[in-house]
Structures are given as C-alpha cells and as structure tokens.
Design a protein around this motif. Sequence first.
Motif, PDB file in Angstrom:
ATOM      1  N   ASN A  54      -5.482   1.341  -1.441  1.00 30.09           N
ATOM      2  CA  ASN A  54      -4.297   0.819  -2.120  1.00 30.09           C
ATOM      3  C   ASN A  54      -4.186   1.261  -3.567  1.00 30.09           C
ATOM      4  OD1 ASN A  54      -3.284  -0.697   0.093  1.00 30.09           O
ATOM      5  ND2 ASN A  54      -4.830  -2.276  -0.303  1.00 30.09           N
ATOM      6  N   VAL A  55      -5.155   2.009  -4.046  1.00 26.94           N
ATOM      7  CA  VAL A  55      -5.172   2.453  -5.449  1.00 26.94           C
ATOM      8  C   VAL A  55      -5.539   3.922  -5.476  1.00 26.94           C
ATOM      9  CG1 VAL A  55      -6.150   2.109  -7.730  1.00 26.94           C
ATOM     10  CG2 VAL A  55      -5.907   0.146  -6.188  1.00 26.94           C
ATOM     11  N   GLN A  56      -4.559   4.780  -5.802  1.00 25.94           N
ATOM     12  CA  GLN A  56      -4.771   6.223  -5.789  1.00 25.94           C
ATOM     13  C   GLN A  56      -3.963   6.882  -6.908  1.00 25.94           C
ATOM     14  OE1 GLN A  56      -6.669   8.268  -3.708  1.00 25.94           O
ATOM     15  NE2 GLN A  56      -7.576   6.382  -2.905  1.00 25.94           N
ATOM     16  N   PRO A  57      -4.485   7.970  -7.473  1.00 26.16           N
ATOM     17  CA  PRO A  57      -3.692   8.714  -8.461  1.00 26.16           C
ATOM     18  C   PRO A  57      -2.609   9.527  -7.770  1.00 26.16           C
ATOM     19  CG  PRO A  57      -5.740   9.854  -8.041  1.00 26.16           C
ATOM     20  CD  PRO A  57      -5.803   8.573  -7.252  1.00 26.16           C
ATOM     21  N   ILE A  58      -1.582   9.873  -8.528  1.00 24.01           N
ATOM     22  CA  ILE A  58      -0.522  10.734  -8.018  1.00 24.01           C
ATOM     23  C   ILE A  58      -0.535  12.024  -8.825  1.00 24.01           C
ATOM     24  CG2 ILE A  58       1.250   9.684  -9.513  1.00 24.01           C
ATOM     25  CD1 ILE A  58       3.223  10.156  -7.140  1.00 24.01           C
ATOM     26  N   SER A 106      11.016   0.323 -16.812  1.00 31.63           N
ATOM     27  CA  SER A 106      10.619   1.268 -17.861  1.00 31.63           C
ATOM     28  C   SER A 106       9.200   1.776 -17.680  1.00 31.63           C
ATOM     29  CB  SER A 106      10.706   0.598 -19.231  1.00 31.63           C
ATOM     30  OG  SER A 106      11.976   0.719 -19.778  1.00 31.63           O
ATOM     31  N   GLY A 107       9.037   3.076 -17.893  1.00 28.52           N
ATOM     32  CA  GLY A 107       7.714   3.672 -17.826  1.00 28.52           C
ATOM     33  C   GLY A 107       7.221   3.964 -16.429  1.00 28.52           C
ATOM     34  N   GLY A 108       7.931   3.475 -15.431  1.00 23.19           N
ATOM     35  CA  GLY A 108       7.490   3.597 -14.048  1.00 23.19           C
ATOM     36  C   GLY A 108       7.747   4.964 -13.445  1.00 23.19           C
ATOM     37  N   PRO A 109       7.240   5.168 -12.224  1.00 21.76           N
ATOM     38  CA  PRO A 109       7.266   6.492 -11.610  1.00 21.76           C
ATOM     39  C   PRO A 109       8.547   6.819 -10.852  1.00 21.76           C
ATOM     40  CG  PRO A 109       6.003   4.965 -10.247  1.00 21.76           C
ATOM     41  CD  PRO A 109       6.419   4.199 -11.458  1.00 21.76           C
ATOM     42  N   LEU A 110       9.031   8.034 -11.087  1.00 25.60           N
ATOM     43  CA  LEU A 110      10.051   8.664 -10.262  1.00 25.60           C
ATOM     44  C   LEU A 110       9.342   9.794  -9.534  1.00 25.60           C
ATOM     45  CD1 LEU A 110      13.186   8.725  -9.671  1.00 25.60           C
ATOM     46  CD2 LEU A 110      13.249  10.626 -11.305  1.00 25.60           C
ATOM     47  N   VAL A 111       9.425   9.807  -8.206  1.00 23.43           N
ATOM     48  CA  VAL A 111       8.589  10.690  -7.394  1.00 23.43           C
ATOM     49  C   VAL A 111       9.442  11.615  -6.536  1.00 23.43           C
ATOM     50  CG1 VAL A 111       6.922  10.694  -5.484  1.00 23.43           C
ATOM     51  CG2 VAL A 111       6.630   9.095  -7.395  1.00 23.43           C
ATOM     52  N   ALA A 112       8.992  12.845  -6.396  1.00 23.80           N
ATOM     53  CA  ALA A 112       9.604  13.812  -5.480  1.00 23.80           C
ATOM     54  C   ALA A 112       8.495  14.665  -4.877  1.00 23.80           C
ATOM     55  CB  ALA A 112      10.616  14.694  -6.208  1.00 23.80           C
ATOM     56  N   ASP A 113       8.538  14.857  -3.572  1.00 24.38           N
ATOM     57  CA  ASP A 113       7.564  15.702  -2.868  1.00 24.38           C
ATOM     58  C   ASP A 113       6.124  15.313  -3.182  1.00 24.38           C
ATOM     59  OD1 ASP A 113       9.589  17.252  -1.665  1.00 24.38           O
ATOM     60  OD2 ASP A 113       9.771  18.470  -3.476  1.00 24.38           O
ATOM     61  N   GLY A 114       5.880  14.007  -3.286  1.00 23.55           N
ATOM     62  CA  GLY A 114       4.519  13.519  -3.468  1.00 23.55           C
ATOM     63  C   GLY A 114       3.951  13.653  -4.858  1.00 23.55           C
ATOM     64  N   ALA A 115       4.786  13.993  -5.850  1.00 18.24           N
ATOM     65  CA  ALA A 115       4.330  14.124  -7.232  1.00 18.24           C
ATOM     66  C   ALA A 115       5.199  13.267  -8.144  1.00 18.24           C
ATOM     67  CB  ALA A 115       4.386  15.581  -7.686  1.00 18.24           C
ATOM     68  N   VAL A 116       4.646  12.823  -9.270  1.00 19.48           N
ATOM     69  CA  VAL A 116       5.431  12.044 -10.225  1.00 19.48           C
ATOM     70  C   VAL A 116       6.204  13.022 -11.110  1.00 19.48           C
ATOM     71  CG1 VAL A 116       3.443  11.838 -11.812  1.00 19.48           C
ATOM     72  CG2 VAL A 116       5.387  10.258 -12.012  1.00 19.48           C
ATOM     73  N   VAL A 117       7.513  13.034 -10.954  1.00 19.16           N
ATOM     74  CA  VAL A 117       8.353  14.001 -11.656  1.00 19.16           C
ATOM     75  C   VAL A 117       9.089  13.386 -12.833  1.00 19.16           C
ATOM     76  CG1 VAL A 117       8.643  15.394  -9.577  1.00 19.16           C
ATOM     77  CG2 VAL A 117      10.359  13.633 -10.138  1.00 19.16           C
ATOM     78  N   GLY A 159       0.778  -1.235   0.000  1.00 25.95           N
ATOM     79  CA  GLY A 159       0.000   0.000   0.000  1.00 25.95           C
ATOM     80  C   GLY A 159       0.804   1.277   0.000  1.00 25.95           C
ATOM     81  N   ALA A 160       2.138   1.184   0.023  1.00 29.12           N
ATOM     82  CA  ALA A 160       2.966   2.383   0.123  1.00 29.12           C
ATOM     83  C   ALA A 160       3.090   3.131  -1.208  1.00 29.12           C
ATOM     84  CB  ALA A 160       4.359   2.026   0.640  1.00 29.12           C
ATOM     85  N   VAL A 161       2.803   2.440  -2.311  1.00 31.27           N
ATOM     86  CA  VAL A 161       2.933   3.054  -3.635  1.00 31.27           C
ATOM     87  C   VAL A 161       1.611   2.848  -4.384  1.00 31.27           C
ATOM     88  CG1 VAL A 161       4.454   3.302  -5.639  1.00 31.27           C
ATOM     89  CG2 VAL A 161       5.344   2.291  -3.543  1.00 31.27           C
ATOM     90  N   PRO A 162       0.523   3.507  -3.945  1.00 27.67           N
ATOM     91  CA  PRO A 162      -0.806   3.209  -4.485  1.00 27.67           C
ATOM     92  C   PRO A 162      -1.019   3.657  -5.927  1.00 27.67           C
ATOM     93  CG  PRO A 162      -0.919   5.087  -3.006  1.00 27.67           C
ATOM     94  CD  PRO A 162       0.469   4.519  -2.870  1.00 27.67           C
ATOM     95  N   TYR A 163      -0.087   4.447  -6.454  1.00 28.14           N
ATOM     96  CA  TYR A 163      -0.168   4.931  -7.835  1.00 28.14           C
ATOM     97  C   TYR A 163       0.558   4.020  -8.822  1.00 28.14           C
ATOM     98  CZ  TYR A 163       4.279   6.579  -6.016  1.00 28.14           C
ATOM     99  OH  TYR A 163       5.508   6.631  -5.412  1.00 28.14           O
ATOM    100  N   GLN A 164       1.243   3.008  -8.323  1.00 28.45           N
ATOM    101  CA  GLN A 164       2.063   2.145  -9.168  1.00 28.45           C
ATOM    102  C   GLN A 164       1.200   1.256 -10.066  1.00 28.45           C
ATOM    103  OE1 GLN A 164       5.741   1.764  -9.008  1.00 28.45           O
ATOM    104  NE2 GLN A 164       5.359   0.704 -10.942  1.00 28.45           N
ATOM    105  N   VAL A 165       1.603   1.139 -11.327  1.00 27.68           N
ATOM    106  CA  VAL A 165       0.905   0.309 -12.309  1.00 27.68           C
ATOM    107  C   VAL A 165       1.878  -0.710 -12.881  1.00 27.68           C
ATOM    108  CG1 VAL A 165      -0.296   0.306 -14.540  1.00 27.68           C
ATOM    109  CG2 VAL A 165      -0.660   2.182 -12.920  1.00 27.68           C
ATOM    110  N   SER A 166       1.386  -1.915 -13.083  1.00 25.64           N
ATOM    111  CA  SER A 166       2.103  -2.936 -13.850  1.00 25.64           C
ATOM    112  C   SER A 166       1.391  -3.102 -15.183  1.00 25.64           C
ATOM    113  CB  SER A 166       2.115  -4.276 -13.098  1.00 25.64           C
ATOM    114  OG  SER A 166       2.563  -5.327 -13.949  1.00 25.64           O
ATOM    115  N   LEU A 167       2.060  -2.745 -16.278  1.00 25.34           N
ATOM    116  CA  LEU A 167       1.503  -2.974 -17.610  1.00 25.34           C
ATOM    117  C   LEU A 167       1.869  -4.378 -18.048  1.00 25.34           C
ATOM    118  CD1 LEU A 167       2.288   0.436 -19.378  1.00 25.34           C
ATOM    119  CD2 LEU A 167       0.071  -0.381 -18.535  1.00 25.34           C
TER     120      LEU A 167
END
Length: 256
Positions: A131-135, A209-220, A40-48
């Motif tokens: 466990n499922v949230q947008p960023i 590939s394609g995954g999130p790099l995050v800073a200060d609660g936003a996908v940067v 649940g720590a990365v609720p914005y994460q997607v597996s394609l």
Amino acid sequence: MKFLFIVPMVLALAHGSVVPNPLLRRGTTRIVGGADAPAGAVPYQVSLRQFGSHFCGGSIISSRFVLTAAHCAEAAIAAFTKATVGSNLLNQGGKSYPVDKFIIHEDYDGYVIKNDISLAKLSEPIKFNINVQPIPLPEQNTEGGADLLLSGWGTTTYPGSTPNELQWINLTALTVDECQRRLAAINPVYENQICSLTKSGQGACHGDSGGPLVADGAVVGVVSWGMPCARGYPDVYTRVYSFKAWIQKEMDENSS
C-alpha cells in the motif's frame, strides 16, 4: 477569483498574512466530480498534515523524499509537519513520517504562481509495502489530449469540507496554448505547467494542492492553482518533466 489549491489557517500559522497577490487564495481543495479511490490503488499518495490536520497532498518519489507544491511548503512549518502514507482515510490507518525540511524551488514566484514545486525531505526512510510505493518521474513530456489521473482529499464542493476518503478522477490534458487562451484574463500559464479540463463539475478543489497528477504510471503534474472549483475553467499543475533535473539535483545534494 483564482486560488492555490491549501488551508488558510496554515498560512496564518506560518506567516500571519495573506499571499502577496490579493486575487489569490491558497486553500485546501477536494476533487469535484470524482469517486472514492479503491484501497491501495494510489500507493504513492501522501497526506501532508500539521497538528494532525490535512493541508496538502504529495507524491512519494523515493524513501526519503515527497514531491509537493512550493506554496504548500511555503505555508508550512517543517518541524510541525508529517507525511502520512498508506491509507485512503484521513481519520485512521497509515503511518506518519516527520518532515525534516522543505526544499522550495529557488525561482518559485507565488504572485504569478510560477515554478510551484518543492520537496519534503523526511527524517527517516519510508517503509514500502503493497500500500506504500514510490511513483516514477516521467520519461517524456505530457501533450494535449493525454489521459490523466488526479487523486486527493480536496473538497468536493466550493465552499465545502475535506472528505475522509481519498478521491480520484480521470481528466484530459489541454495544450498550453488552449489553456493560456482560456485563462488569459486571470493569470499567466507557462510552458512548464500542465492544464486539465474535462467538463464543468469535474476537477481539483481546496486540499488537492501539491498532490499527484499521473499519466502512464508516472507523476507528471503537481496540483498548483485554479478557479474555485470545477466551474468550467482549466486546473493548472506544475509540469514535473520540466523539473526533473532540479528534482534529481536536490535529492542528490540532500540525501545525507
């Protein structure tokens, strides 16, 4: 050898050929030197996934759109792709949503790996829960020295196999100038990209590939390319802040 962070088999299915630049490899990578992410720590994460197999990561940015890399979308067939959310495990849990179509940036260049960004529009809206949230997208640019969080199912070694548990790791952003200097002999680095480097043995690898790099609660950032894998070279990400207007425009135009 530099490479884009997806699975060569997926490329073969989609195109039947390798990427134009013979130096490049697109392959699924796993985070090297990271740790299992708490549930649940990365609720914005997607597996394609295609045919049930993970090939790229992504970020939930709205109920109908997933942010990912153009090289992931280019190598995939939307009709055979699903976005799985809500589980840190590849082999169980979560919910899968069919991809309606991929929207690839019109100026994407796979030869020099520029404008490597795309959206996956889903056939139905994601149902959000704990466990499922947008960023959110970033409100400001990411500078050198910024603290970053990378997550994904990329391999932990090169060569290696995809882990079952989602990995995450804290990284540090480089300035574009420093990144250009370190990678000058390998591939261009552009102002609309972010680089990270902490130390050898830590970083992205095939499958991230394609995954999130995050800073200060936003996908940067969106995982784009690097040298296999965590060998002391910077990893390169598409800078989301540079593409906010494009993302919003495409979401608005494709919302129906």
